[in-house]
Motif scaffolding. Structure first.
Motif, PDB file in Angstrom:
ATOM      1  N   PHE A   1       0.824  -1.205   0.000  1.00 28.20           N
ATOM      2  CA  PHE A   1       0.000   0.000   0.000  1.00 28.20           C
ATOM      3  C   PHE A   1       0.863   1.262   0.000  1.00 28.20           C
ATOM      4  O   PHE A   1       0.539   2.256  -0.655  1.00 28.20           O
ATOM      5  CB  PHE A   1      -0.932   0.003   1.205  1.00 28.20           C
ATOM      6  CG  PHE A   1      -1.854   1.193   1.231  1.00 28.20           C
ATOM      7  CD1 PHE A   1      -2.957   1.240   0.397  1.00 28.20           C
ATOM      8  CD2 PHE A   1      -1.611   2.264   2.066  1.00 28.20           C
ATOM      9  CE1 PHE A   1      -3.799   2.349   0.404  1.00 28.20           C
ATOM     10  CE2 PHE A   1      -2.445   3.370   2.080  1.00 28.20           C
ATOM     11  CZ  PHE A   1      -3.548   3.411   1.241  1.00 28.20           C
ATOM     12  N   GLU A   2       1.965   1.218   0.698  1.00 24.57           N
ATOM     13  CA  GLU A   2       2.877   2.370   0.703  1.00 24.57           C
ATOM     14  C   GLU A   2       3.458   2.603  -0.688  1.00 24.57           C
ATOM     15  O   GLU A   2       3.630   3.753  -1.108  1.00 24.57           O
ATOM     16  CB  GLU A   2       3.994   2.154   1.725  1.00 24.57           C
ATOM     17  CG  GLU A   2       3.521   2.189   3.175  1.00 24.57           C
ATOM     18  CD  GLU A   2       2.838   3.507   3.524  1.00 24.57           C
ATOM     19  OE1 GLU A   2       3.310   4.569   3.060  1.00 24.57           O
ATOM     20  OE2 GLU A   2       1.820   3.456   4.252  1.00 24.57           O
ATOM     21  N   ARG A   3       3.750   1.527  -1.416  1.00 19.53           N
ATOM     22  CA  ARG A   3       4.244   1.689  -2.785  1.00 19.53           C
ATOM     23  C   ARG A   3       3.170   2.287  -3.676  1.00 19.53           C
ATOM     24  O   ARG A   3       3.449   3.115  -4.544  1.00 19.53           O
ATOM     25  CB  ARG A   3       4.710   0.337  -3.336  1.00 19.53           C
ATOM     26  CG  ARG A   3       5.998  -0.180  -2.699  1.00 19.53           C
ATOM     27  CD  ARG A   3       6.569  -1.362  -3.458  1.00 19.53           C
ATOM     28  NE  ARG A   3       5.719  -2.547  -3.395  1.00 19.53           N
ATOM     29  CZ  ARG A   3       5.751  -3.435  -2.421  1.00 19.53           C
ATOM     30  NH1 ARG A   3       6.559  -3.265  -1.382  1.00 19.53           N
ATOM     31  NH2 ARG A   3       4.970  -4.504  -2.455  1.00 19.53           N
ATOM     32  N   PHE A   4       1.936   1.861  -3.465  1.00 17.76           N
ATOM     33  CA  PHE A   4       0.838   2.435  -4.243  1.00 17.76           C
ATOM     34  C   PHE A   4       0.681   3.925  -3.942  1.00 17.76           C
ATOM     35  O   PHE A   4       0.540   4.751  -4.851  1.00 17.76           O
ATOM     36  CB  PHE A   4      -0.465   1.690  -3.926  1.00 17.76           C
ATOM     37  CG  PHE A   4      -1.683   2.348  -4.512  1.00 17.76           C
ATOM     38  CD1 PHE A   4      -1.942   2.267  -5.863  1.00 17.76           C
ATOM     39  CD2 PHE A   4      -2.563   3.059  -3.707  1.00 17.76           C
ATOM     40  CE1 PHE A   4      -3.064   2.886  -6.411  1.00 17.76           C
ATOM     41  CE2 PHE A   4      -3.673   3.669  -4.234  1.00 17.76           C
ATOM     42  CZ  PHE A   4      -3.920   3.578  -5.594  1.00 17.76           C
ATOM     43  N   LYS A   5       0.715   4.289  -2.680  1.00 20.71           N
ATOM     44  CA  LYS A   5       0.587   5.696  -2.314  1.00 20.71           C
ATOM     45  C   LYS A   5       1.740   6.524  -2.875  1.00 20.71           C
ATOM     46  O   LYS A   5       1.544   7.660  -3.320  1.00 20.71           O
ATOM     47  CB  LYS A   5       0.546   5.852  -0.798  1.00 20.71           C
ATOM     48  CG  LYS A   5      -0.771   5.495  -0.153  1.00 20.71           C
ATOM     49  CD  LYS A   5      -0.939   6.191   1.189  1.00 20.71           C
ATOM     50  CE  LYS A   5       0.195   5.915   2.135  1.00 20.71           C
ATOM     51  NZ  LYS A   5      -0.003   6.583   3.440  1.00 20.71           N
ATOM     52  N   ALA A   6       2.952   5.972  -2.849  1.00 19.98           N
ATOM     53  CA  ALA A   6       4.118   6.716  -3.320  1.00 19.98           C
ATOM     54  C   ALA A   6       4.010   7.039  -4.808  1.00 19.98           C
ATOM     55  O   ALA A   6       4.437   8.108  -5.254  1.00 19.98           O
ATOM     56  CB  ALA A   6       5.391   5.929  -3.037  1.00 19.98           C
ATOM     57  N   HIS A   7       3.436   6.112  -5.576  1.00 22.06           N
ATOM     58  CA  HIS A   7       3.289   6.334  -7.013  1.00 22.06           C
ATOM     59  C   HIS A   7       2.023   7.121  -7.320  1.00 22.06           C
ATOM     60  O   HIS A   7       2.027   8.024  -8.149  1.00 22.06           O
ATOM     61  CB  HIS A   7       3.263   4.994  -7.758  1.00 22.06           C
ATOM     62  CG  HIS A   7       3.205   5.135  -9.246  1.00 22.06           C
ATOM     63  ND1 HIS A   7       2.048   5.459  -9.922  1.00 22.06           N
ATOM     64  CD2 HIS A   7       4.176   5.012 -10.201  1.00 22.06           C
ATOM     65  CE1 HIS A   7       2.288   5.510 -11.218  1.00 22.06           C
ATOM     66  NE2 HIS A   7       3.578   5.244 -11.408  1.00 22.06           N
ATOM     67  N   GLY A   8       0.936   6.790  -6.630  1.00 20.59           N
ATOM     68  CA  GLY A   8      -0.352   7.391  -6.941  1.00 20.59           C
ATOM     69  C   GLY A   8      -0.978   6.744  -8.163  1.00 20.59           C
ATOM     70  O   GLY A   8      -0.409   5.842  -8.788  1.00 20.59           O
TER      71      GLY A   8
END
Length: 441
Positions: free
Chosen positions: A35-42
């Motif tokens: 989820f953090e990777r998803f948030k970082a990319h958007g």
């Protein structure tokens, strides 16, 4: 786009604790880091080359992307459809809004060396799921990361070396809610020499703004053969983002069939790694669009070893103001000599407003290879129409027959007779003179 500005949700740590595997520390950690990777990319924007022709910004305006953690009751229509499938020669698993429904499923007798289980059950029993199948390595797009974070359930098919399934595994994913977010995760692991056919069927029972984010991983051992068929038949307001990722060992064979016949917006990212000599893959696809539907097929085939073969055959039929996208990339890596690769994309436009963006690509970093590609975009052939009319067919019937003949080049490749006939009927139902053609066939 900054996800945090548009997505007002509880902390993902609390979300992961409500999903399958919440008692397994490494599963919780894997979800949170994804989820953090998803948030970082958007959310991807059209400024990114891989998303240039597909706008997914509407997803950032959803009230929620969180999965529903409570399995819903199956509507009577879904129960009837599942019962009809159970009468066919298939190993049936049914999922309602992303949750396995044992009462609607009929897996049957699988035989020796074959295990077919719920992904959620395997997450809860961490010893049964190798961590390598739930890690960052299997994320090819940001939506794969989102799936890792929120995957609720799916099917895990494991075939021991030499095991063979005579009947297809049929995975039916039914969307029955309104505004729901669904995250299926499917895994197929085939040992050396194993063989099976897997069908993924996504069916929308209501015309609602549902969102499906699915990931399917396939690992083929030496000499294994897996045929994978995907039928997308969700409602006309639904959004569907999916990844299908296959890794092939020596002399293995993977065949993919993708049929995009539903959804407001659909994208399939299909990747194949030919990791050892002698691998063979074939990717077939058909998108049949009208209104303002949008379908995007992104494929990538990596030839990493010598003497491998790849084939791609995609066709699109577009009417109304619909838009189709095909982006196929074949990369022949250094040392992958004697590669034989071919890809083609042919499109039929039935209206002036319909649009296709097609981009076949070859990247070759090895000698002694044979690689070709091609794409066409056109309208119905006047000479063919004249020929059929000269044989007594009226204009609309002749037109419908030519459209069906164009699409049937892909349909007839499907190995499962019942599924092949079902897809043919769905295509014919979309044609103005489909009933007349059924009588002629």
């Amino acid at each position: 786009m900054n996800v945090q500005q548009s997505w007002q949700e509880p902390d993902p740590e609390h979300v992961s604790l409500a999903l399958a595997g919440h008692d397994v520390p490494w599963v919780v950690d894997a979800r949170q880091s994804a989820f953090e990777r998803f948030k970082a990319h958007g959310f991807p924007s059209r400024r990114e080359e891989e998303w240039k022709y597909t706008d997914v910004s509407v997803l950032s305006r959803r009230a929620s992307l969180l999965p529903d953690n409570i399995p819903p009751d199956a509507p009577s229509e879904a129960a009837l459809y599942a019962w009809m499938l159970s009468q066919q020669n298939v190993h049936l698993m049914v999922f309602i809004n992303g949750h396995y429904s044992p009462e609607l499923s009929c897996p049957g007798n699988l035989g020796p060396g074959v295990r077919l289980e719920s992904f959620a059950d395997m997450l809860d029993d961490a010893a049964e799921l190798p961590q390598a199948l739930f890690d960052q390595q299997h994320e090819h797009t940001v939506f794969d990361a989102l799936n890792t974070a929120f995957s609720t359930d799916g099917a895990v098919l494991r075939l021991a070396p030499g095991a063979r399934l005579e009947m297809p595994v049929y995975l039916l994913f039914i969307a029955s809610g309104y505004g729901v977010s669904i995250y299926p995760r499917n895994i197929v692991v085939a040992g050396a020499g194993a063989q099976a056919t897997v069908v993924e069927h996504y069916l929308g029972m209501v015309d609602a703004h549902n969102f499906t984010d699915s990931t399917t991983q396939l690992e083929l051992g030496a000499g294994a053969m897996i045929e994978h068929c995907k039928l997308l038949q969700e409602g006309s307001a639904a959004y569907h983002l999916a990844g299908i990722h296959a890794d092939l060992a020596a002399d293995s064979r993977f065949i993919s069939h993708s049929f995009a016949l539903g959804s407001r917006l659909a994208r399939n990212d299909i990747t194949v790694r030919l990791s050892e000599p002698g691998g063979h893959c074939t990717l077939n696809g058909l998108y049949l669009l009208n209104g303002r539907q949008h379908a995007d097929h992104h494929t990538r085939i990596d030839h990493l070893a010598p003497s491998c073969v790849s084939r791609e055959y995609y066709r699109g039929v577009l009417d109304g103001e619909s838009r189709g996208v095909f982006s196929g990339k074949v990369t022949v890596h250094p040392g992958a000599v004697k590669t034989d690769a071919h890809q083609s994309n042919h499109n039929l436009l039935l209206s002036r407003e319909a649009e296709v963006d097609t981009k076949p690509q070859l990247e070759i970093f090895a000698d002694d290879v044979r690689c070709t590609h091609g794409a066409t975009v056109g309208q119905l052939d006047d000479d063919s129409l004249f020929y059929l009319r000269s044989r007594g067919l009226d204009a609309e019937t002749a037109r419908s027959m030519l459209i069906y003949g164009f699409a049937n080049e892909i349909i007839e490749r499907v190995p499962v007779p019942e599924l092949r006939n079902r897809i043919a009927d769905l295509v014919l139902d979309r044609l103005s003179q489909g009933d007349s053609i059924k009588e002629l066939l």
